[in-house]
Motif scaffolding. Structure first.
Motif, PDB file in Angstrom:
ATOM      1  N   LYS A 153      42.976  48.523  38.243  1.00 48.82           N
ATOM      2  CA  LYS A 153      44.141  47.981  38.946  1.00 48.82           C
ATOM      3  C   LYS A 153      43.766  46.730  39.725  1.00 48.82           C
ATOM      4  O   LYS A 153      44.531  45.780  39.777  1.00 48.82           O
ATOM      5  CB  LYS A 153      44.732  49.020  39.894  1.00 48.82           C
ATOM      6  N   ARG A 154      42.592  46.762  40.319  1.00 48.52           N
ATOM      7  CA  ARG A 154      42.145  45.617  41.119  1.00 48.52           C
ATOM      8  C   ARG A 154      41.933  44.389  40.232  1.00 48.52           C
ATOM      9  O   ARG A 154      42.309  43.272  40.602  1.00 48.52           O
ATOM     10  CB  ARG A 154      40.862  45.974  41.863  1.00 48.52           C
ATOM     11  N   ILE A 155      41.339  44.586  39.065  1.00 47.57           N
ATOM     12  CA  ILE A 155      41.113  43.479  38.133  1.00 47.57           C
ATOM     13  C   ILE A 155      42.450  42.904  37.669  1.00 47.57           C
ATOM     14  O   ILE A 155      42.630  41.692  37.620  1.00 47.57           O
ATOM     15  CB  ILE A 155      40.261  43.935  36.923  1.00 47.57           C
ATOM     16  N   LEU A 156      43.401  43.778  37.353  1.00 46.45           N
ATOM     17  CA  LEU A 156      44.726  43.310  36.935  1.00 46.45           C
ATOM     18  C   LEU A 156      45.432  42.563  38.065  1.00 46.45           C
ATOM     19  O   LEU A 156      46.104  41.562  37.827  1.00 46.45           O
ATOM     20  CB  LEU A 156      45.579  44.482  36.447  1.00 46.45           C
ATOM     21  N   SER A 157      45.263  43.028  39.294  1.00 49.63           N
ATOM     22  CA  SER A 157      45.845  42.326  40.448  1.00 49.63           C
ATOM     23  C   SER A 157      45.250  40.926  40.576  1.00 49.63           C
ATOM     24  O   SER A 157      45.967  39.964  40.853  1.00 49.63           O
ATOM     25  CB  SER A 157      45.612  43.109  41.743  1.00 49.63           C
ATOM     26  N   GLN A 158      43.942  40.808  40.355  1.00 52.61           N
ATOM     27  CA  GLN A 158      43.292  39.505  40.419  1.00 52.61           C
ATOM     28  C   GLN A 158      43.754  38.607  39.278  1.00 52.61           C
ATOM     29  O   GLN A 158      44.015  37.421  39.482  1.00 52.61           O
ATOM     30  CB  GLN A 158      41.770  39.661  40.398  1.00 52.61           C
TER      31      GLN A 158
END
Length: 131
Positions: free
Chosen positions: A2-7
């Motif tokens: 999720k964090r990678i997609l947010s970035q």
């Protein structure tokens, strides 16, 4: 993940909660990170959540995937003036089904092409491109 997609999504103060891949379409469920919103009537901050309302917004593609954002636009109730209001989302206009940056990308394409080609290349109708 999720964090990678947010970035990758690169929208300030927005977090990806989940993702779903359907063929060539990537659906990202997103929400604002803040827990409050400012009342447009009186200017006071409110944390009193009144309602959650999801709707779909088209965004720029990531790689070869069309990106659709499932946006949770929250409704708050102001304790000061007692009005309900939608939180302001900086990346999409009121009642719009596409992000600001998606619209800017379409305009850039129109500079070097015509409406019919831009519509065909983006899976849109001529009327959608003209809007």
């Amino acid at each position: 993940m999720k964090r990678i997609l947010s970035q990758l999504l690169n929208l300030p103060d927005v977090a990806v909660e989940s993702s779903l891949e359907e063929g060539s379409v990537l659906i990202l469920s997103v929400r604002k990170k803040t827990k409050s919103a400012v009342c447009p009537q009186c200017g006071k901050k409110s944390e009193h959540l009144h309602q959650n309302q999801n709707y779909l917004v088209k965004d720029l593609p990531i790689g070869d995937k069309e990106v659709i954002l499932n946006v949770n636009r929250r409704r708050f109730k102001c304790k000061t003036c007692r009005k309900t209001f939608n939180e302001k989302l900086d990346f999409v206009g009121a009642r719009k089904t596409y992000t600001h940056r998606y619209a800017e990308n379409i305009v850039k394409q129109l500079i070097s092409s015509n409406v019919s080609n831009v519509a065909e290349n983006n899976g849109l109708t001529d009327e959608e491109v003209n809007a």
